[in-house]
Design a protein around this motif. Structure first.
Motif, PDB file in Angstrom:
ATOM      1  N   ARG A 104       0.759   1.583  10.625  1.00  0.00           N
ATOM      2  CA  ARG A 104      -0.106   0.255  11.797  1.00  0.00           C
ATOM      3  C   ARG A 104      -1.191  -0.581  11.355  1.00  0.00           C
ATOM      4  N   SER A 105      -1.411  -0.370   9.596  1.00  0.00           N
ATOM      5  CA  SER A 105      -2.406  -1.029   8.906  1.00  0.00           C
ATOM      6  C   SER A 105      -3.670  -2.213   9.544  1.00  0.00           C
ATOM      7  N   GLU A 106      -4.461  -1.146  10.244  1.00  0.00           N
ATOM      8  CA  GLU A 106      -5.397  -1.633  11.307  1.00  0.00           C
ATOM      9  C   GLU A 106      -6.406  -0.165  11.422  1.00  0.00           C
ATOM     10  N   PHE A 107      -7.253  -0.220  12.063  1.00  0.00           N
ATOM     11  CA  PHE A 107      -8.753   1.336  13.108  1.00  0.00           C
ATOM     12  C   PHE A 107      -9.524   0.500  13.069  1.00  0.00           C
ATOM     13  N   GLU A 108     -10.051   1.178  14.024  1.00  0.00           N
ATOM     14  CA  GLU A 108     -11.106   0.173  15.177  1.00  0.00           C
ATOM     15  C   GLU A 108     -12.334   1.168  14.527  1.00  0.00           C
ATOM     16  N   LEU A 109     -13.839   0.591  14.590  1.00  0.00           N
ATOM     17  CA  LEU A 109     -14.515   0.576  14.166  1.00  0.00           C
ATOM     18  C   LEU A 109     -15.380   1.120  15.490  1.00  0.00           C
ATOM     19  N   THR A 110     -15.959   2.161  16.200  1.00  0.00           N
ATOM     20  CA  THR A 110     -16.456   1.862  17.328  1.00  0.00           C
ATOM     21  C   THR A 110     -17.998   2.145  17.363  1.00  0.00           C
ATOM     22  N   ALA A 111     -18.672   2.352  18.588  1.00  0.00           N
ATOM     23  CA  ALA A 111     -20.539   2.430  18.260  1.00  0.00           C
ATOM     24  C   ALA A 111     -21.698   1.897  17.009  1.00  0.00           C
ATOM     25  N   LEU A 112     -20.942   0.807  17.231  1.00  0.00           N
ATOM     26  CA  LEU A 112     -21.710  -0.411  16.214  1.00  0.00           C
ATOM     27  C   LEU A 112     -22.608  -0.842  17.230  1.00  0.00           C
ATOM     28  N   LYS A 113     -23.399  -0.632  16.364  1.00  0.00           N
ATOM     29  CA  LYS A 113     -25.458  -1.502  16.043  1.00  0.00           C
ATOM     30  C   LYS A 113     -24.925  -2.976  16.193  1.00  0.00           C
ATOM     31  N   PRO A 114     -25.916  -4.003  17.137  1.00  0.00           N
ATOM     32  CA  PRO A 114     -25.813  -5.520  16.826  1.00  0.00           C
ATOM     33  C   PRO A 114     -26.102  -5.542  15.488  1.00  0.00           C
ATOM     34  N   GLY A 115     -25.586  -6.767  14.618  1.00  0.00           N
ATOM     35  CA  GLY A 115     -25.822  -6.474  13.241  1.00  0.00           C
ATOM     36  C   GLY A 115     -25.515  -7.427  12.439  1.00  0.00           C
ATOM     37  N   ARG A 116     -25.494  -7.577  11.367  1.00  0.00           N
ATOM     38  CA  ARG A 116     -24.409  -8.729  10.570  1.00  0.00           C
ATOM     39  C   ARG A 116     -23.764  -7.178   9.456  1.00  0.00           C
ATOM     40  N   TYR A 117     -22.903  -6.993   9.691  1.00  0.00           N
ATOM     41  CA  TYR A 117     -21.552  -6.143   8.695  1.00  0.00           C
ATOM     42  C   TYR A 117     -21.291  -6.608   7.918  1.00  0.00           C
ATOM     43  N   GLU A 118     -21.005  -5.998   6.963  1.00  0.00           N
ATOM     44  CA  GLU A 118     -20.135  -6.274   5.549  1.00  0.00           C
ATOM     45  C   GLU A 118     -18.769  -5.588   5.378  1.00  0.00           C
ATOM     46  N   PHE A 119     -17.681  -5.655   5.232  1.00  0.00           N
ATOM     47  CA  PHE A 119     -16.530  -4.813   5.505  1.00  0.00           C
ATOM     48  C   PHE A 119     -15.695  -4.912   4.329  1.00  0.00           C
ATOM     49  N   ARG A 120     -14.984  -3.616   3.666  1.00  0.00           N
ATOM     50  CA  ARG A 120     -14.512  -3.844   2.121  1.00  0.00           C
ATOM     51  C   ARG A 120     -13.866  -2.798   2.754  1.00  0.00           C
ATOM     52  N   ILE A 121     -12.317  -2.829   1.586  1.00  0.00           N
ATOM     53  CA  ILE A 121     -11.187  -1.883   2.100  1.00  0.00           C
ATOM     54  C   ILE A 121     -11.147  -1.581   0.777  1.00  0.00           C
ATOM     55  N   ALA A 122     -10.078  -0.408   0.313  1.00  0.00           N
ATOM     56  CA  ALA A 122      -9.819  -0.385  -0.906  1.00  0.00           C
ATOM     57  C   ALA A 122      -8.195   0.607  -0.509  1.00  0.00           C
ATOM     58  N   VAL A 123      -7.599   0.950  -0.974  1.00  0.00           N
ATOM     59  CA  VAL A 123      -6.101   2.127  -0.648  1.00  0.00           C
ATOM     60  C   VAL A 123      -5.805   2.956  -2.207  1.00  0.00           C
ATOM     61  N   PHE A 124      -5.468   4.216  -1.515  1.00  0.00           N
ATOM     62  CA  PHE A 124      -5.479   4.713  -2.102  1.00  0.00           C
ATOM     63  C   PHE A 124      -4.127   5.338  -2.539  1.00  0.00           C
ATOM     64  N   ASP A 125      -3.224   5.826  -3.160  1.00  0.00           N
ATOM     65  CA  ASP A 125      -2.370   6.622  -3.283  1.00  0.00           C
ATOM     66  C   ASP A 125      -1.979   8.264  -3.296  1.00  0.00           C
ATOM     67  N   LYS A 126      -1.021   8.935  -3.125  1.00  0.00           N
ATOM     68  CA  LYS A 126      -0.891  10.097  -2.831  1.00  0.00           C
ATOM     69  C   LYS A 126      -1.293  11.053  -3.716  1.00  0.00           C
ATOM     70  N   PHE A 127      -1.379  10.604  -4.665  1.00  0.00           N
ATOM     71  CA  PHE A 127      -2.467  10.663  -5.832  1.00  0.00           C
ATOM     72  C   PHE A 127      -3.342  11.037  -6.059  1.00  0.00           C
ATOM     73  N   GLY A 128      -4.078  10.088  -5.420  1.00  0.00           N
ATOM     74  CA  GLY A 128      -5.370  10.200  -5.140  1.00  0.00           C
ATOM     75  C   GLY A 128      -5.645   8.515  -6.139  1.00  0.00           C
ATOM     76  N   MET A 129      -4.883   7.379  -6.874  1.00  0.00           N
ATOM     77  CA  MET A 129      -5.259   6.389  -7.369  1.00  0.00           C
ATOM     78  C   MET A 129      -4.984   5.296  -6.577  1.00  0.00           C
ATOM     79  N   TYR A 130      -6.680   5.306  -7.176  1.00  0.00           N
ATOM     80  CA  TYR A 130      -7.614   3.847  -5.917  1.00  0.00           C
ATOM     81  C   TYR A 130      -7.380   2.838  -6.448  1.00  0.00           C
ATOM     82  N   SER A 131      -7.399   1.213  -6.033  1.00  0.00           N
ATOM     83  CA  SER A 131      -7.187   0.073  -5.839  1.00  0.00           C
ATOM     84  C   SER A 131      -8.774  -0.214  -6.349  1.00  0.00           C
ATOM     85  N   ASP A 132      -8.961  -1.316  -6.177  1.00  0.00           N
ATOM     86  CA  ASP A 132     -10.353  -1.747  -6.481  1.00  0.00           C
ATOM     87  C   ASP A 132     -10.880  -2.252  -5.177  1.00  0.00           C
ATOM     88  N   TYR A 133     -11.374  -2.338  -4.803  1.00  0.00           N
ATOM     89  CA  TYR A 133     -11.730  -3.384  -3.589  1.00  0.00           C
ATOM     90  C   TYR A 133     -11.362  -4.234  -3.428  1.00  0.00           C
TER      91      TYR A 133
END
Length: 143
Positions: A104-133
């Motif tokens: 689906r390429s989506e995820f819900e973060l819950t129970a967040l307190k009010p504030g200013r947030y920053e978000f980053r995401i990286a993908v990894f493959d089945k062998f554990g190799m990561y992308s950059d954020y």
């Protein structure tokens, strides 16, 4: 060595969770303004227990490096979502490796307190190799 391309982009959908809605009382048979001994009092609306942010991303489709090539959906092991409330400076990490969420390429973060947030995401493959954020995305939540 192949590297996963960080063509992961974020979209944020913010919403409050918790109570909400209006209060109603059933037909008590009382006239307006009648506060008889059996009158129905409206139930107060509960305060929200937190806020949520729906993180959405574009699935990366290729690798980069010496042997550039495609990245198939069944090669994706998951995503790592890093987020923090800037005012508290506490970083949180969510590992998303459930195949139905990966599809689906989506995820819900819950129970967040009010504030200013920053978000980053990286993908990894089945062998554990990561992308950059991904580039950092910012959102004001509950403010």
């Amino acid at each position: 060595m192949k590297k996963i391309v960080a063509s992961v982009s974020l979209a944020l959908v913010l919403s409050a969770c918790g109570g909400g809605g209006s209060t109603t009382s059933g037909g008590s048979g009382l006239l307006p303004g009648d506060d008889g001994p059996n009158s129905v009092q409206p139930t107060p609306t509960p305060e929200p227990t937190g806020f949520s942010a729906l993180i959405e991303w574009d699935r990366p489709t290729r690798r980069e490096g010496e042997d550039e090539g495609s990245l198939l959906l069944d090669e994706i092991g998951g995503y790592e979502i890093v987020y923090r409330d800037i005012t508290e400076n506490i970083e949180h990490i969510e590992i998303v490796d459930n195949q139905s969420i990966i599809d689906r390429s989506e995820f819900e973060l819950t129970a967040l307190k009010p504030g200013r947030y920053e978000f980053r995401i990286a993908v990894f493959d089945k062998f554990g190799m990561y992308s950059d954020y991904s580039e950092t995305a910012y959102a004001d939540i509950g403010m």
